[in-house]
Scaffold this motif. Structure first.
Motif, PDB file in Angstrom:
ATOM      1  N   GLU A 219       0.843  -1.192   0.000  1.00 59.60           N
ATOM      2  CA  GLU A 219       0.000   0.000   0.000  1.00 59.60           C
ATOM      3  C   GLU A 219       0.877   1.240   0.000  1.00 59.60           C
ATOM      4  OE1 GLU A 219      -3.767  -1.906   2.501  1.00 59.60           O
ATOM      5  OE2 GLU A 219      -2.545  -0.334   3.417  1.00 59.60           O
ATOM      6  N   LEU A 220       0.338   2.304  -0.539  1.00 63.00           N
ATOM      7  CA  LEU A 220       1.003   3.610  -0.526  1.00 63.00           C
ATOM      8  C   LEU A 220       0.134   4.551   0.304  1.00 63.00           C
ATOM      9  CD1 LEU A 220       3.575   4.770  -1.942  1.00 63.00           C
ATOM     10  CD2 LEU A 220       2.039   5.735  -3.656  1.00 63.00           C
ATOM     11  N   TRP A 221       0.736   5.233   1.270  1.00 58.16           N
ATOM     12  CA  TRP A 221      -0.007   6.118   2.170  1.00 58.16           C
ATOM     13  C   TRP A 221       0.591   7.525   2.155  1.00 58.16           C
ATOM     14  CZ3 TRP A 221      -3.463   5.027   6.586  1.00 58.16           C
ATOM     15  CH2 TRP A 221      -4.018   3.739   6.537  1.00 58.16           C
ATOM     16  N   ASP A 222      -0.296   8.532   2.192  1.00 55.86           N
ATOM     17  CA  ASP A 222       0.091   9.892   2.574  1.00 55.86           C
ATOM     18  C   ASP A 222      -0.027   9.967   4.092  1.00 55.86           C
ATOM     19  OD1 ASP A 222       0.387  10.765  -0.072  1.00 55.86           O
ATOM     20  OD2 ASP A 222      -1.725  11.318  -0.223  1.00 55.86           O
ATOM     21  N   ILE A 223       1.032  10.344   4.771  1.00 58.72           N
ATOM     22  CA  ILE A 223       0.988  10.328   6.232  1.00 58.72           C
ATOM     23  C   ILE A 223       1.196  11.720   6.815  1.00 58.72           C
ATOM     24  CG2 ILE A 223       1.781   7.937   6.315  1.00 58.72           C
ATOM     25  CD1 ILE A 223       4.486   9.029   7.384  1.00 58.72           C
ATOM     26  N   ASP A 224       0.934  11.832   8.097  1.00 54.86           N
ATOM     27  CA  ASP A 224       1.135  13.067   8.850  1.00 54.86           C
ATOM     28  C   ASP A 224       2.596  13.508   8.688  1.00 54.86           C
ATOM     29  OD1 ASP A 224       1.543  15.023  10.774  1.00 54.86           O
ATOM     30  OD2 ASP A 224       0.482  13.944  12.365  1.00 54.86           O
ATOM     31  N   PRO A 225       2.826  14.752   8.267  1.00 52.38           N
ATOM     32  CA  PRO A 225       4.211  15.213   8.093  1.00 52.38           C
ATOM     33  C   PRO A 225       5.065  15.042   9.341  1.00 52.38           C
ATOM     34  CG  PRO A 225       2.678  16.771   7.107  1.00 52.38           C
ATOM     35  CD  PRO A 225       1.846  15.761   7.835  1.00 52.38           C
ATOM     36  N   ALA A 226       4.451  15.083  10.507  1.00 52.42           N
ATOM     37  CA  ALA A 226       5.215  14.927  11.740  1.00 52.42           C
ATOM     38  C   ALA A 226       5.780  13.516  11.883  1.00 52.42           C
ATOM     39  CB  ALA A 226       4.326  15.255  12.943  1.00 52.42           C
ATOM     40  N   GLN A 227       5.186  12.559  11.170  1.00 50.33           N
ATOM     41  CA  GLN A 227       5.637  11.169  11.237  1.00 50.33           C
ATOM     42  C   GLN A 227       6.592  10.814  10.098  1.00 50.33           C
ATOM     43  OE1 GLN A 227       5.081   9.005  13.598  1.00 50.33           O
ATOM     44  NE2 GLN A 227       3.590  10.173  14.787  1.00 50.33           N
ATOM     45  N   HIS A 228       6.784  11.735   9.165  1.00 56.90           N
ATOM     46  CA  HIS A 228       7.523  11.398   7.941  1.00 56.90           C
ATOM     47  C   HIS A 228       9.001  11.781   8.055  1.00 56.90           C
ATOM     48  CE1 HIS A 228       8.602  11.657   3.563  1.00 56.90           C
ATOM     49  NE2 HIS A 228       7.931  10.523   3.600  1.00 56.90           N
ATOM     50  N   VAL A 229       9.861  10.812   7.766  1.00 57.23           N
ATOM     51  CA  VAL A 229      11.314  11.036   7.791  1.00 57.23           C
ATOM     52  C   VAL A 229      11.868  10.522   6.458  1.00 57.23           C
ATOM     53  CG1 VAL A 229      13.478  10.613   9.004  1.00 57.23           C
ATOM     54  CG2 VAL A 229      11.314  10.648  10.286  1.00 57.23           C
ATOM     55  N   PRO A 230      12.029  11.392   5.463  1.00 58.63           N
ATOM     56  CA  PRO A 230      12.463  10.923   4.143  1.00 58.63           C
ATOM     57  C   PRO A 230      13.744  10.088   4.228  1.00 58.63           C
ATOM     58  CG  PRO A 230      11.837  13.232   4.054  1.00 58.63           C
ATOM     59  CD  PRO A 230      11.835  12.862   5.499  1.00 58.63           C
ATOM     60  N   GLY A 231      13.700   8.915   3.598  1.00 56.66           N
ATOM     61  CA  GLY A 231      14.868   8.047   3.588  1.00 56.66           C
ATOM     62  C   GLY A 231      14.917   7.028   4.705  1.00 56.66           C
ATOM     63  N   ARG A 232      13.962   7.059   5.625  1.00 50.05           N
ATOM     64  CA  ARG A 232      13.951   6.059   6.698  1.00 50.05           C
ATOM     65  C   ARG A 232      13.411   4.735   6.152  1.00 50.05           C
ATOM     66  NH1 ARG A 232      11.019   7.598  12.186  1.00 50.05           N
ATOM     67  NH2 ARG A 232      13.074   8.522  12.598  1.00 50.05           N
ATOM     68  N   VAL A 233      14.115   3.655   6.419  1.00 50.85           N
ATOM     69  CA  VAL A 233      13.745   2.324   5.942  1.00 50.85           C
ATOM     70  C   VAL A 233      13.565   1.405   7.149  1.00 50.85           C
ATOM     71  CG1 VAL A 233      14.698   0.268   4.809  1.00 50.85           C
ATOM     72  CG2 VAL A 233      14.776   2.475   3.658  1.00 50.85           C
ATOM     73  N   ILE A 234      12.422   0.738   7.206  1.00 51.95           N
ATOM     74  CA  ILE A 234      12.121  -0.182   8.305  1.00 51.95           C
ATOM     75  C   ILE A 234      11.730  -1.534   7.724  1.00 51.95           C
ATOM     76  CG2 ILE A 234      10.598  -0.658  10.269  1.00 51.95           C
ATOM     77  CD1 ILE A 234      10.132   2.419  10.438  1.00 51.95           C
ATOM     78  N   HIS A 235      12.347  -2.601   8.232  1.00 54.95           N
ATOM     79  CA  HIS A 235      11.920  -3.955   7.922  1.00 54.95           C
ATOM     80  C   HIS A 235      11.528  -4.655   9.221  1.00 54.95           C
ATOM     81  CE1 HIS A 235      14.573  -3.216   4.300  1.00 54.95           C
ATOM     82  NE2 HIS A 235      13.452  -3.642   3.744  1.00 54.95           N
ATOM     83  N   THR A 236      10.525  -5.519   9.130  1.00 58.11           N
ATOM     84  CA  THR A 236      10.090  -6.246  10.323  1.00 58.11           C
ATOM     85  C   THR A 236      10.018  -7.742  10.033  1.00 58.11           C
ATOM     86  OG1 THR A 236       7.667  -6.345   9.978  1.00 58.11           O
ATOM     87  CG2 THR A 236       8.575  -4.268  10.802  1.00 58.11           C
ATOM     88  N   GLN A 237      10.164  -8.526  11.086  1.00 67.01           N
ATOM     89  CA  GLN A 237       9.885  -9.953  11.021  1.00 67.01           C
ATOM     90  C   GLN A 237       9.152 -10.343  12.294  1.00 67.01           C
ATOM     91  OE1 GLN A 237      14.346 -11.028  11.291  1.00 67.01           O
ATOM     92  NE2 GLN A 237      13.353 -12.826  12.188  1.00 67.01           N
ATOM     93  N   SER A 300      -3.073   3.996  -2.596  1.00 62.29           N
ATOM     94  CA  SER A 300      -2.930   2.985  -3.638  1.00 62.29           C
ATOM     95  C   SER A 300      -2.681   1.624  -3.006  1.00 62.29           C
ATOM     96  CB  SER A 300      -1.791   3.337  -4.598  1.00 62.29           C
ATOM     97  OG  SER A 300      -1.840   2.516  -5.759  1.00 62.29           O
ATOM     98  N   TYR A 301      -2.923   0.597  -3.793  1.00 62.85           N
ATOM     99  CA  TYR A 301      -2.801  -0.792  -3.333  1.00 62.85           C
ATOM    100  C   TYR A 301      -2.371  -1.657  -4.500  1.00 62.85           C
ATOM    101  CZ  TYR A 301      -4.321  -5.597  -2.340  1.00 62.85           C
ATOM    102  OH  TYR A 301      -4.364  -6.960  -2.195  1.00 62.85           O
ATOM    103  N   GLY A 302      -1.614  -2.705  -4.208  1.00 61.95           N
ATOM    104  CA  GLY A 302      -1.257  -3.667  -5.243  1.00 61.95           C
ATOM    105  C   GLY A 302      -0.670  -4.921  -4.635  1.00 61.95           C
ATOM    106  N   ALA A 303      -0.443  -5.915  -5.476  1.00 63.94           N
ATOM    107  CA  ALA A 303       0.140  -7.171  -5.017  1.00 63.94           C
ATOM    108  C   ALA A 303       0.905  -7.808  -6.162  1.00 63.94           C
ATOM    109  CB  ALA A 303      -0.943  -8.122  -4.511  1.00 63.94           C
ATOM    110  N   ARG A 304       1.967  -8.522  -5.822  1.00 63.77           N
ATOM    111  CA  ARG A 304       2.773  -9.183  -6.843  1.00 63.77           C
ATOM    112  C   ARG A 304       3.570 -10.312  -6.208  1.00 63.77           C
ATOM    113  NH1 ARG A 304       4.144 -11.506 -10.836  1.00 63.77           N
ATOM    114  NH2 ARG A 304       5.081 -10.657 -12.723  1.00 63.77           N
ATOM    115  N   ALA A 305       3.648 -11.438  -6.898  1.00 61.40           N
ATOM    116  CA  ALA A 305       4.536 -12.505  -6.460  1.00 61.40           C
ATOM    117  C   ALA A 305       5.975 -12.111  -6.756  1.00 61.40           C
ATOM    118  CB  ALA A 305       4.184 -13.808  -7.165  1.00 61.40           C
ATOM    119  N   ILE A 306       6.889 -12.641  -5.952  1.00 65.28           N
ATOM    120  CA  ILE A 306       8.318 -12.406  -6.154  1.00 65.28           C
ATOM    121  C   ILE A 306       9.040 -13.748  -6.115  1.00 65.28           C
ATOM    122  CG2 ILE A 306       8.325 -10.064  -5.241  1.00 65.28           C
ATOM    123  CD1 ILE A 306       9.244 -11.132  -2.576  1.00 65.28           C
ATOM    124  N   SER A 307      10.139 -13.847  -6.854  1.00 64.38           N
ATOM    125  CA  SER A 307      10.911 -15.086  -6.923  1.00 64.38           C
ATOM    126  C   SER A 307      11.910 -15.128  -5.780  1.00 64.38           C
ATOM    127  CB  SER A 307      11.643 -15.171  -8.262  1.00 64.38           C
ATOM    128  OG  SER A 307      10.727 -15.152  -9.343  1.00 64.38           O
TER     129      SER A 307
END
Length: 550
Positions: A219-237, A300-307
């Motif tokens: 999904e693609l989101w427009d978020i509160d500017p106070a929460q936005h940090v351009p270039g921040r990358v987060i991965h979770t498990q 926006s929303y989408g889905a795709r398989a990955i190899s």
């Protein structure tokens, strides 16, 4: 006698993704350097370049630096957002722990990478290719492979337009076009319709392990500017996935106050009650993720398989007259969660081999120089070094598997090559019977943070001409109700992220309904169906999603 017209080219490329466009650009660069004429055509089934492109994406620019060294100063949209922060979280239901970055091998740190829309990068690459004289035809789906009498690939034919659901010709009927070429590149992305056919026909996977896959929900989101940090990358498990399933989430702070977020589920999961789409919705309710999205809006929303098979699942790359490039061959680096750079480099290597062959007066042979270039390349070395990561996590689970995978990656990084290569099993095997697996209780969507599938498909801008042959075909129409339903509670109802498949009716009057107009072209059904009964084929050109900025 065929009523189809034909057009000749030196090289035809099926798919305007990063590998296909990189191949086209490299071919034209080589021709310009040599003062030679070379005709190149790119066919794209989406309504425009980028319409079907979906990725996270954090991109390593290594291949782009090789292909177009001035891209940062030349208006490339990717240059807007370099990665500035890199976080890896292990989630429990309510909390998180941060994985220390110093424990991860250096190439997982995202230093020097960029985050942005892969679709927009492809649109920019298409502009560059067009300026060089590449002919790009969006809205034309390559539906059939053409062969010479000796069995070598002759080119492809685009699908007929204006065919009704019953097979009759409508008033606007137009036959497909034959594209003849000295060499055909398949750049269809993961589980490509024609790639799958040619891998089987030429036994290209005879010496490789089975390809395995994941399904990415984004999904693609427009978020509160106070929460936005351009270039921040987060991965979770970790949460919400349970035993017998693997994957994780991502959240990338991109340009213009937007975040790209999503969840990947590896398709080897065992529980037939699992729904990747609903796992993604549930993941967003985690307090750490929900806090970032609070006050925002999904756009926006989408889905795709990955190899996900990696080095050991890469098939033979060439057959007479054709080559596999990009995710058609499965060049994704799973632990890095990156495949754009390897896809682009594969297209460039294939282009160099094809150009040399055409200049030498050859046509329709095997481009062995491409295979040799791959085996000597940084792509090969990169993939080989992480070949055991995904199998270790699958075999030993998130905690122990991740620790062992870390040991494996550090060992390879330090030059201590593991003597073994772990194996894969096909994703359609291993599902438990429905009565042996615990049901999963998914909460109802609230329409603010979490959503249902149909409203999600709506914001993917998916559209198909309804009066056309169904492109999701069944080899045996009786299997869904006669076998899959009693055995697995018909898992297509849950693994499809677009609500395509339904079991409707009551009692003894049950039937399997295919809502093909909802299809976002993710290919999950083609991969996960337990008996491999569903065959995804291309619909009429221009149909499917129309992803903006994805």
């Amino acid at each position: 006698m065929s009523e189809r017209e034909s057009m000749p080219y030196d090289v035809v490329i099926v798919g305007a993704g990063p590998s296909g466009l990189s191949a086209a650009i490299r071919l034209k660069q080589l021709a310009s350097e040599a003062g030679a004429e070379l005709s190149v055509c790119v066919l794209e089934k989406g309504s425009e370049v980028g319409a079907h492109i979906l990725s996270g994406a954090v991109i390593d620019p290594r291949a782009l630096d090789e292909l177009l060294p001035d891209w940062r100063e030349d208006g490339c949209p990717l240059a807007r957002t370099p990665v500035t922060e890199n976080h890896h979280w292990v989630l429990s239901e309510k909390g998180k722990s941060a994985y220390p970055e110093f424990l991860t091998p250096p190439y997982l740190h995202n230093k020097g990478t960029y985050t942005g829309s892969l679709g927009n990068l492809c649109r920019w690459l298409a502009e560059k290719a067009g300026e060089m004289g590449v002919e790009i035809f969006p809205g034309f789906a390559a539906a059939e492979v053409l062969f010479h009498d000796d069995g070598s690939v002759k080119g492809v034919a685009t699908g007929d337009m204006g065919v009704a659901k019953d097979g009759s010709h409508k008033p606007d009927y137009q036959p497909g076009l034959e594209i003849h070429a000295k060499y055909t590149f398949l750049s269809e992305g993961c589980r490509g319709h024609l790639s799958k056919q040619l891998i089987r026909q030429f036994a290209l996977d005879a010496d490789s392990q089975p390809q395995v896959y994941g399904i990415g929900i984004k999904e693609l989101w427009d978020i509160d500017p106070a929460q936005h940090v351009p270039g921040r990358v987060i991965h979770t498990q970790g949460w919400p996935l349970t035993d017998g399933s693997n994957g994780g989430g991502f959240l990338y702070h991109q340009a213009d106050g937007q975040v790209a977020l999503g969840f990947v589920v590896w398709l080897g999961y065992k529980n037939p009650w699992l729904s990747p789409f609903q796992e993604m919705q549930r993941w967003k309710t985690h307090p750490e993720i929900a806090a970032i999205l609070k006050g925002g809006k999904r756009v926006s929303y989408g889905a795709r398989a990955i190899s996900d098979g990696g080095w050991q699942a890469v098939p033979k790359l060439v057959a007479p007259g054709m080559a596999l490039i990009g995710d058609s061959a499965g060049f994704l680096n799973v632990p890095r969660i990156k495949g754009t750079h390897t896809a682009m480099k594969s297209g460039m290597m294939a282009a160099e081999a094809a150009f040399a062959a055409v200049q030498a007066g050859r046509s329709g042979d095997e481009l062995s120089a491409y295979t040799e270039a791959y085996e000597a390349s940084w792509v090969y070395k990169e993939l080989r070094g992480v070949r055991n990561v995904a199998p270790l996590v699958k075999k030993f689970g998130d905690t122990w598997g991740t620790l062992l995978a870390g040991v494996a990656m550090w060992s390879e990084h330090l030059g201590l090559r593991w003597p073994i290569t772990m194996q894969h099993k096909p994703d359609n095997e291993g599902l438990l019977r429905a009565d042996q697996a615990p049901r999963i209780d998914y909460p109802k969507p609230d329409g603010v943070l979490t959503f249902d599938r149909l409203s999600s498909v709506f914001v993917s801008n998916t559209n198909h001409e309804e009066d056309q042959p169904v492109h999701l075909t069944l080899k045996d129409k009786d299997i869904p109700i006669g076998y899959n339903l009693p055995m697995y509670a018909e898992p297509a109802q849950r693994y499809c992220p677009a609500g395509v498949y339904e079991v409707v009716g009551e009692g003894d009057d049950l039937r399997f309904q295919i809502n093909a107009q909802n299809c976002v072209h993710c290919k999950t059904c083609d991969i996960k169906d337990p008996t491999q009964n569903i065959n995804w084929v291309v619909p009429e050109g221009g149909g499917g999603p129309n992803y903006p900025n994805m």
